[in-house]
Structure formats: C-alpha cells, structure tokens
Design a protein around this motif. Structure first.
Motif, mmCIF file in Angstrom:
data_model
loop_
_atom_site.group_PDB
_atom_site.id
_atom_site.type_symbol
_atom_site.label_atom_id
_atom_site.label_comp_id
_atom_site.label_asym_id
_atom_site.label_seq_id
_atom_site.Cartn_x
_atom_site.Cartn_y
_atom_site.Cartn_z
ATOM 1 N N VAL A 117 -29.606 -23.040 -11.021
ATOM 2 C CA VAL A 117 -30.565 -23.318 -12.086
ATOM 3 C C VAL A 117 -31.328 -24.572 -11.657
ATOM 4 O O VAL A 117 -30.799 -25.664 -11.670
ATOM 5 C CB VAL A 117 -29.842 -23.564 -13.416
ATOM 6 C CG1 VAL A 117 -30.844 -23.749 -14.524
ATOM 7 C CG2 VAL A 117 -28.906 -22.438 -13.720
ATOM 8 N N LYS A 118 -32.567 -24.381 -11.275
ATOM 9 C CA LYS A 118 -33.314 -25.502 -10.699
ATOM 10 C C LYS A 118 -33.746 -26.488 -11.776
ATOM 11 O O LYS A 118 -33.928 -26.126 -12.934
ATOM 12 C CB LYS A 118 -34.557 -24.984 -9.979
ATOM 13 C CG LYS A 118 -34.298 -23.828 -9.067
ATOM 14 C CD LYS A 118 -33.567 -24.276 -7.836
ATOM 15 C CE LYS A 118 -33.269 -23.073 -6.955
ATOM 16 N NZ LYS A 118 -32.228 -23.333 -5.980
ATOM 17 N N LEU A 119 -33.925 -27.719 -11.351
ATOM 18 C CA LEU A 119 -34.472 -28.723 -12.265
ATOM 19 C C LEU A 119 -35.999 -28.670 -12.173
ATOM 20 O O LEU A 119 -36.564 -28.818 -11.089
ATOM 21 C CB LEU A 119 -33.975 -30.112 -11.880
ATOM 22 C CG LEU A 119 -32.485 -30.352 -12.050
ATOM 23 C CD1 LEU A 119 -32.121 -31.738 -11.575
ATOM 24 C CD2 LEU A 119 -32.089 -30.191 -13.501
ATOM 25 N N THR A 120 -36.620 -28.473 -13.294
ATOM 26 C CA THR A 120 -38.076 -28.379 -13.289
ATOM 27 C C THR A 120 -38.678 -29.786 -13.276
ATOM 28 O O THR A 120 -37.965 -30.788 -13.378
ATOM 29 C CB THR A 120 -38.566 -27.643 -14.539
ATOM 30 O OG1 THR A 120 -38.147 -28.395 -15.677
ATOM 31 C CG2 THR A 120 -37.992 -26.252 -14.605
ATOM 32 N N GLN A 177 -29.729 -26.340 -29.079
ATOM 33 C CA GLN A 177 -29.619 -25.398 -30.187
ATOM 34 C C GLN A 177 -28.510 -25.844 -31.105
ATOM 35 O O GLN A 177 -27.392 -26.086 -30.667
ATOM 36 C CB GLN A 177 -29.346 -23.993 -29.665
ATOM 37 C CG GLN A 177 -30.623 -23.263 -29.348
ATOM 38 C CD GLN A 177 -30.581 -22.651 -27.976
ATOM 39 O OE1 GLN A 177 -29.626 -22.839 -27.242
ATOM 40 N NE2 GLN A 177 -31.617 -21.928 -27.636
ATOM 41 N N LYS A 232 -36.970 -28.122 -23.657
ATOM 42 C CA LYS A 232 -36.050 -27.303 -24.430
ATOM 43 C C LYS A 232 -35.068 -28.209 -25.172
ATOM 44 O O LYS A 232 -34.457 -29.102 -24.586
ATOM 45 C CB LYS A 232 -35.284 -26.387 -23.494
ATOM 46 C CG LYS A 232 -34.840 -25.114 -24.138
ATOM 47 C CD LYS A 232 -34.381 -24.144 -23.055
ATOM 48 C CE LYS A 232 -33.201 -23.349 -23.541
ATOM 49 N NZ LYS A 232 -32.404 -22.847 -22.441
#
Lengths: 220, 812
Positions: free
Chosen positions: B433-436, B503, B500
């Motif tokens: 899961v790459k870091l944007t 949640q 994001k």
C-alpha cells in the motif's frame, strides 16, 4: 524440440501476463510452484492441495481448497465445481490476491473491492444460490473455530446468529416479527463490510512483485 | 390493585438503597483518586526540594518550629485553638493546585463551544501557562522551575507513554513496522545531522556573532530538536481524526525515535567534553543504539510478562489488580532509565506485551479501572506539560538570537520535508500500500516537537554548554512554531486535501469474523504459493502464543478461547451492561441491535407464529407490567451485596463471573421468546433453571415456567428454588403458613408482615445473603410465593394453570 516448447511456454506466459496482470517473473514463480504441487502434471487435483503440510493447521483449509475448484472463481459465468484445474485456472484464483496498484482510479478501486469481496462471498455461499443463509454462515464460523475445541463449537452458533442479526438489522432496519430474512445477498455483503478495507488487506506478497507491469495489465 | 402496591413498594426501597450504594462507591473512588494523585506527585516533592526552590522555606519552617518548642517549654501561653501553618502543607497543596488548575482548564475548554474546534487544546494550554507564568511574575514571586527534567521524565511523561503503549493498535503498528522504523531511525538521524551540520555552517558565517558555537554542540542541539514528540503528536492527532495508517505512522515514529534521541544525546554530550570523535566512537554509537533500543524493549517485555503472570493469581484480591499493572509498568520505565536504556520503548513494550494476557485475567471492573486511570493520568499529565511549557517560557532566562532561531525553524521544516520525501521514495519500493503525496505531506507536517526536547535541553550542563540559554530559547520557539502554526493549520489542511479520515464505526462482529477469516485465508494462500510471507510467520507466532505462552500467563480455561470468541463475549457483555444501565428491560436483549429478533433470521422449521389463530394478545399495558417485573429482577442481581469487604468492591455476578451474567442474559432472551410464544399459547418447556435470580424472574412473570419448575422439582419444597439460598425448615414452615393465609385471601398488610418476619428469620441464619437481600427478598417472596396467583388474575391470562394447582406444592 525443447527450445520450441520453451518458446511456446514463453508465449503462453506472455498471454497470461496480459490477461491476469501478473509479471512474467511472477507467473514463472507460480508456475514452478504449480508443477511442484501437481508433481509435474498438467492439472492439479484436490488431493494435491490437501497434501500441503502447512495447510494442516489452517482451520478453513477445506474452504480454501474448495475455492480453487469453484467455477465461479475461474471467471466463468457458471456454477458448480471442477475436479481438476490447470495452470491457467490456478493463476486465475491467484489474481484475487493481487495488491491494489498505485494511483488507480476510484472506479478501479471499487471494482477491485467488489472482486475481492465476491471471492469471499463465494467461499461462504457454498450452494451457489446467491445468498449466504444462516446455515451457511454458521458453518463458516464453525470452520473458523474448528481448531478451538468444544468451546468453539458451542459458541460458533451464537456468534453466527449474532452476526446474522447484525446483518439483518443493518441492511433491513426494523423488521416485523413475521418477516423473514432469507440470507445475506452480495449487496448486503458489500454493505456490512463497508468499513472493511479489503482492497488494502486482501493481498499476498507474490515473490518479486513488479507493480509497474501490474498496472499496465490493469489499465488495459 | 393489591398487586400494584406490592410491585411498587420494593422498587421504592431499592432505589433508596441503590442511591446509598452509589454514594459509597463514589466515596471510595474519590478517596482512591486523591490517594493516587498524591502518590503520583510525591516524587515531585523531592524533585522540587532538590532544585532548591524551597530550601529557604524549609529553613524558615525549622526555625519557626524550634521557636514554638521554646515557647512551649518556657512560657505558658494560651493553647492555640486555631493556628495557621501554610508551610506545613505547602508542597502538596501547590501540586494539588496545579493539577486542579489543569483539570479545570481542560474542563473549561470543552464547555466553550466551537473554541476547541478551531484551536487545538495544546495551544490553549500553552497560552494558559503563559498567563499563569505572567501572573506569578507580576506578583513579584519567582516562577517555580515547573518543567524540571526530573519531574518531567519521572512523573509527567510515563503516564502518557503507558497510555499510548497500552492502547497501541498492535495490528496496524506491526503491519507498518518497517516504515515506522525507517522514519524513526533513519529519519531522525538524518534530521539530527542535517539540522546540526547546517546550523554549524550558518554559525560560522561572519556577522552572526555565533562563531563561538562548535560543531558538537550544534549536533547535540540537532539531535534534541529533531525528534518528533509523542505528547504533541497525540494531542494534535487525536483531534484531527486522521486515518489509522497515517496516525500510526506519525505516532509510531514519535514513540520509536526515542532510542535514537537518547543515544545521540548521550553520545554528543559525552564527546562535547572529550572533543575528538574517532571512527571507533561511531561504531560504539551504533552498538549503543542497538543496546538501548533492544534493551529497552527487553526490559519492558520482561516486566510485561511479570505483570501478566502476577495477574494470573489476583482473582481473590481484585481491588489491587490495576495497581499491579501500573507499578510493573513504572518499574519497567525506571529500570530502563536506570541503565540509560530507552524508557519510552520499555513502557511501550511493557504495555503492549501485558495487555492481552492481563485483560483475560483481570475482572471487567478492574479493566475499566485500568482504562480510566490511564486516560485520567495521561490527560492530566498532558495538560500539565503544556501549561508548564507556557510557564517555563515566562520563567526561563532567554537569549534571543534572530539568526539562530530563524535558521533552526527553517532547517527543521526543510529537513523534515526532505527526509520524509526521500525515505518514502525508498519505502514505497517495498510497500504494497503505497504512501501517496498527500500522505507524505501529512507525515511531514505532523512532525511536531514538544516538551521532551525542552526537557532534554533543560538537562544540559550550564558550564559545558555556555550557549544553553540560547538553545533553550530556540527549542521553545521551535516547539511554539510547530504546535501553534502546524498544529492549528493541520486540521484545515486535512480537510482541504480531503485526506481519508478515520471511520468512526464501531467494530462489528461481521468485521471481526472476516478479519479472522482473511488471516487464515491469506496464510493458506501463502502456503499454497509456497511463499513464506509474513502471514505465514504471524500464524506460526499466533499458534506458539496460544500453545505455550497463554497457557502460562492466563488463569483458568480462558486461554483456550480464540480471539473471535473473546471478541464476541466482550461485545455481548458490553451490550448487557448497556442494557442494564439504560434502565434495561424495556427492549429485551437480542444479541445485537434490537430491531431485529432471532425469529427474523431463524429458518422456519416450526410453523411460524400464525396470526389467524387470533388468540388474545397481551395489551401494551400488560406487556409493560411483565417487562417491569423482568427489569426489577434483573436489577436485583446487581444489588446483591455481601458485607463490606476491603478486598472486593461489590461481590456480585457482575464482578467475577460475568459468564454467569451472560448465562442469565441468555435465559432472559429465552424468556422473551417465551413471552411472545405465551401470547400464542405455544408452551415450550424451559430448561431447569439453576440460577435463583432467573427462577425469580420466571416465577414472577411467567406462570408457564413456574409450572415447569414445579413439575421438575417434585417433592422438593418449591421455596428452595424460589430463594437465593437454602432456607432452614423453620422459615419454610413460616412461609407455608403464610401461603395458606394467602390462599384464604388475607389482607395485604398482614401478608407483608408475615413475609417480612419470615425473611428476617431466614436472613439471620443466612450469612451469605447479606444486608441487601432483605428488601429484595421480601418483594420476591411476595411475587414468587403467593402473589403469583394475583399476577395471574391481574393478567387475566387464561393459561393452563389455575390457582389451586399453584398452591399445592406449598402444602406440607
């Protein structure tokens, strides 16, 4: 002869790589493993998978093995099971465990999500009728707790019931006493696992994963 | 009519008793709070005394004391009826005042609407500290050295770190451990050397009047200023509700960089005295780093295991369970600090290691206590730290140098950005899961500095570092810059960038099932692929844990419990508590949300409740009445108290055997089902009840169930089922008499009297029943014994039983 065959394999692999999004190297690795598991046969049977010693301790071993022989997971619009799978089918099942590529669009992400959840859903929905009913769900939890001895078996039913109640109440809202919730449909399944980041969680690190190739395969 | 009165009277007396109980519990808690706060701040006293701030006061007190004594012996004065001796209590009094101030401030900020949404609490607290410091200065007093390093590292910091370690989300932390370590170790090293080196370069420029600053002090300063501070990060990140990944990245970094900071700090401090650094020293530094970090973790883990092992045996002294946890953790911290190991890492390791085992061992109440105390301590500590930062700013001597300060601030920003971007480039090659870019920005921007840096700077020796004052000023400025500018703008930026968010959904049982399912699935797929990835190893570790470690550390049978079952029980228990506390019973418990009941999902094996049978349903009023009885019986379980015991707070099913409670709850569900069935005349034979409370509930509300009990316990006096404890034959006789009276239809008052008498006799003989039983017993006997026919009449339920049958078993 040997050279031509290897060239054929190469071509085949390229074809597979285009379709599945795996890199040639990954396909090579998986193919090596496939041959190892099938004792150099063209096809793989249930017994071959069941004989993997590391799987013995897996409580959901039977379900995992079934998933490989489930026609729904092989990108075919039919139900039922097959007895033996070839390398292509093996690879098709593996595609469900590819990680999300970098910089994919929202739509692609959503598709990936649905794809992965569909795989899980199919594992639960053993009779392929499109819903997971209470019996099936109970079996899932029972399998999950099958290594826990008697406590597991006693609690499994209660847990499955509670989970089912939860699904019913989140998807249906208030229900009258005489209404009946027949089971979890795929839409419900998506809904209850809304906050479950499956796209970032359901992946296996295939050896030497090359994401650049992956992305090309994806965006084609 | 008569029924109504009887039903109401016990509930009235109960609420009175309940209030008394509540008061008692509150008193105990208050006492506990006061004691522990005193204990927590007691090292503080010595710390303050050591700093010499109060020496003159002590002298004064001594003199005053001797004067008093001479007065007593030589001249006889009137006995002082009231005297004032402030010095006697000064230190604890002032500590309490500070704590009170901090708590009131925290309270105040949350009372003002909107304020807390604009400005982070940490900023406001610093401002308060500035004001308080200013006031002290205005009053002409010397500002106390509040943020003394001893006080900070030994009292204020540990609660925050323990809280962080205990509630560390292990799963995301371990999944991202590589990235976190990269940021924490390489990133901090980079920051320290980049900032330190460039600062030295800037200092060498002519015209800055800083040419006396050498390289090593600069590097030392760099290592102090480069570490991201867990306290500041926690304070800000808790308010912006960022997604779990980013939170754990920044927060994990701030926790783990402690080892690097400690080593660098000690290295540079050492070498600044020596002057020369050889390659050998660098190698020693690396070894030292490994020892400091791994040693810290080892010390923490050892104490964590000790704590877990101790908690295995605490089932008889529940009240001190939480104390063990706190003391072991604090010991871990102190032991690590004793060897100059990383105390923070020791605390984190201790908290994280002990948690799963301790939680399985200690009672639910102890667990709640642990949670509350950790939260309370950490939030008070945090508040105090920020206030003290403000006060220390006013207090401290400052040496403002424009060049040094501004270069520090700019370099910190630049090095952080370069460090994060550069490291992410490397990390992303290995991450799935790459870091944007957004993620990188938040990680870089979230690198807040805080009080740890200040305290480290404060520790510097004045003689060795003549520029200490300037360093402190620069550190404070950097802290203020990050906390105020970055802390205040990060929230709008997060919104603006649409990062994001977390949640807020509570964890559902379905998610838990699928988390487990996915774990096994991925392990299985890895096994099939023949690739031993981390799922494989995690699975191995889990099984090892289950097989050996849990067996040693967890008491009883619970070690066998898989995670899913533990989760389920926890969830169920929480719902049960919520149900009871919300006044319960109005909606009877269905395991999850109450809108859907079991019959909605149950496959229809039996013919479903058919409407066309058109049998008389309960009216709303009657249903309500039955529910009330159920409710009162449910509450009775909570009220049962043994006599006061120093070692147990409340000895009831809630305390220890919450499994019992679950059992009862399940019975209630059954009962609920039965209630609905009853309205349809579907009598389902119930299981033979073994819990007296449930018997009462059944007897009181469900005539059919009563019937079953009677049938199953033929020949046994029914009264034994009815009561919580076996009665002597004497009181049974008494009751039999009164039930006969009841059958003949005596007046209500007489019945009440008889019941009370019988109960008193019973209670005298029965120690176990305790004080609280009496009123409850009175009511229940009324319901169980002879009020049942009354209830039946009241409900006018044409059930299969009638009065004569009802009374039969009571006859000798």
């Amino acid at each position: 002869m040997g050279a031509s065959q290897s060239a054929g394999t190469e071509h085949e692999f390229q074809d597979l790589a285009d379709r599945t999004g795996f890199s040639l190297e990954q396909i090579g690795n998986i193919n090596k493993r496939f041959r190892q598991l099938s004792n150099n046969e063209e096809t793989l049977s249930r017994e071959d998978l069941a004989s993997i010693p590391a799987l013995d301790n897996n409580p959901i071993r039977a379900q995992i093995i079934n998933a490989f022989f489930d026609k729904r997971n092989l990108h075919q619009n039919e139900t039922g099971t097959v007895q033996e799978i070839g390398f292509e089918e093996f690879l098709m099942v593996m595609t469900h465990f590819r990680p999300a590529a970098m910089g994919i669009t929202e739509e692609e992400r959503e598709n990936l999500r649905r794809d992965k959840l569909r795989f899980l859903f199919n594992m639960h929905d053993t009779d392929s009728d499109g819903t997971i009913n209470l019996e099936e769900y109970r079996r899932v939890v029972e399998e999950l707790l099958s290594k826990a001895g008697t406590i597991g078996q006693e609690t499994a039913k209660a847990i499955a019931d509670a989970a089912m109640l939860e699904v019913a109440s989140t998807t249906r809202g208030k229900m009258e006493p005489d209404e009946f919730y027949e089971g979890i449909t795929f839409e419900n399944f998506l809904q209850i696992l809304n906050t479950f980041d499956i796209e970032t969680r359901m992946h296996v690190r295939f050896l030497h994963m090359d994401t650049a190739t992956l992305r090309c395969g994806k965006s084609k | 009519m008569s029924v109504r009165v009887v039903l109401h009277s016990p509930s009235g007396s109960r609420s009175f008793l309940e209030r008394g109980l509540l008061l008692l519990v509150m008193l105990i808690f208050l006492e506990g709070t006061a004691l522990t706060l005193g204990a927590a701040s007691s090292p503080d006293i010595s710390a303050q005394d050591n700093t010499g701030g109060h020496e003159h006061l002590d002298d004064h007190q001594g003199i005053a004391g001797s004067n008093d004594r001479t007065n007593y012996t030589y001249t006889k004065k009137a006995f002082p009826v009231l005297s004032l001796d402030y010095h006697h209590i000064q230190v604890p009094f002032e500590i309490s005042l500070w704590v009170l101030l901090a708590s009131l401030m925290k309270l105040g900020f949350h009372l003002i609407p909107r304020l807390s949404s604009i400005v982070p609490e940490s900023c406001l607290l610093i401002v308060v500290g500035l004001l308080v410091g200013g006031l002290i200065k205005l009053a002409g007093e010397e500002v106390p050295p509040v943020l003394d390093s001893n006080l900070f590292f030994l009292c204020l910091l540990p609660p925050i770190i323990l809280d962080a370690g205990y509630f560390l989300p292990i799963r995301p932390f371990m999944e991202n451990i590589g990235t976190i370590l990269m940021f924490a170790v390489v990133g901090t090293l980079w920051n320290a050397f980049f900032v330190g080196g460039l600062l030295y370069a800037v200092c060498q420029i002519e015209g800055t009047y800083l040419s006396q600053v050498e390289l090593l002090p600069c590097l030392l300063f760099g290592s102090i200023i480069s570490a991201v501070d867990p306290v500041a990060v926690l304070a800000v990140f808790e308010e912006i509700h960022i997604n779990e990944l980013l939170h754990i990245l920044v927060f994990g970094e701030s926790l783990l960089n402690d080892a690097v900071t400690v080593v660098l700090y000690h290295l540079f401090e050492e070498y600044s005295g020596a002057g020369e650094v050889t390659p050998m020293d660098v190698v020693l530094g690396v070894i030292c780093f490994l020892i400091v970090s791994l040693g810290g973790i080892a010390v923490g883990a050892i104490y964590g295991i000790l704590a877990a092992f101790t908690s295995r045996f605490t089932s008889h002294t529940r009240v001190i369970e939480p104390l063990f946890m706190f003391v072991y953790s604090y010991m871990a911290y102190l032991s690590a600090e004793m060897f100059h190991l990383s105390g923070i890492m020791a605390l984190i390791a201790c908290g994280a290691v002990m948690r799963p085992y301790v939680e399985a061992n200690i009672s639910h109440k102890s667990h709640t206590t642990v949670k509350y105390f950790l939260k309370m301590w950490s939030s008070v500590s945090e508040t105090l730290i920020f206030i003290f930062l403000g006060v220390a700013t006013v207090a401290g001597p400052h040496a403002w140098n424009w060049t040094f300060v501004s270069v520090t601030v700019i370099l910190c920003l630049v090095s952080r950005v370069i460090g994060v971007v550069g490291l992410t480039f490397i990390i992303n090659k290995f991450r799935i899961v790459k870091l944007t870019t957004k993620d990188q920005f938040i990680v870089a921007y979230g690198g807040l500095r805080g009080a740890i840096a200040f305290s480290l700077g404060y520790l510097l020796d004045k003689d060795l570092f003549p520029m200490r004052t300037m360093f402190l000023t620069a550190i404070i400025t950097e802290i203020f810059f990050t906390v105020f500018v970055q802390g205040m703008t990060i929230k709008p930026l997060v919104d603006l960038l649409a990062v994001k968010k977390k949640q807020e959904a509570k964890r559902s049982i379905n998610e838990e099932i699928h988390t487990q399912f996915l774990d096994h699935l991925l392990t299985g797929i890895e096994d099939i692929c023949g690739h031993y990835g981390h799922h494989h190893w995690k699975d191995k570790l889990n099984r090892f844990n289950k097989k050996y470690i849990k067996k040693c550390l967890i008491a009883g049978e619970r070690y066998k419990e898989p995670q899913l079952i533990a989760f389920y029980h926890k969830m169920e228990f929480k719902q049960a508590i919520e149900l009871v506390e919300s006044g319960g019973g109005v909606k009877l418990p269905s395991a999850v949300p109450s809108q859907v009941s079991m019959q909605n999902i149950q496959p229809k094996k039996l013919p479903p409740p058919v409407a066309e049978r058109a049998l008389p349903q309960f009216t709303k009023g009657r249903e309500e009445e039955i529910r009330k009885i159920l409710r009162s019986n449910l509450q009775k379980t909570r009220q049962r108290l043994r006599s006061y015991n120093r070692h147990t707070l409340v000895a009831d099913p809630f305390e220890d055997g919450w499994n019992d409670f679950l059992l009862k709850k399940q019975r209630l569900i059954e009962l609920e089902k039965k209630m609905t069935e009853m309205s349809n005349y579907l009598t389902v034979p119930g299981a033979i009840p073994d819990s007296p409370t449930m018997c009462r509930a059944r007897l009181a509300s469900d005539p059919n169930a009563f019937y079953n009990i009677k049938a199953s316990s033929d020949g046994v006096p029914t009264i034994q089922v009815d009561l919580a404890s076996p009665q002597s034959p004497d009181s049974v006789n008494m009751l039999n008499e009164f039930s006969k009276e009841g059958a003949t239809g005596q007046s209500l008052g007489q019945r009440e009297g008889a019941t009370g008498l019988g109960q008193r006799e019973g209670a005298d003989r029965d120690e176990d029943q305790g004080l609280m039983m009496k009123p409850a017993g009175k009511g229940e006997k009324g319901e169980g014994g002879n009020k049942n026919p009354g209830l039946m009449r009241c409900l006018s339920d044409p059930g299969p039983s009638n009065e004569d049958e009802e009374d039969e078993p009571f006859l000798p």
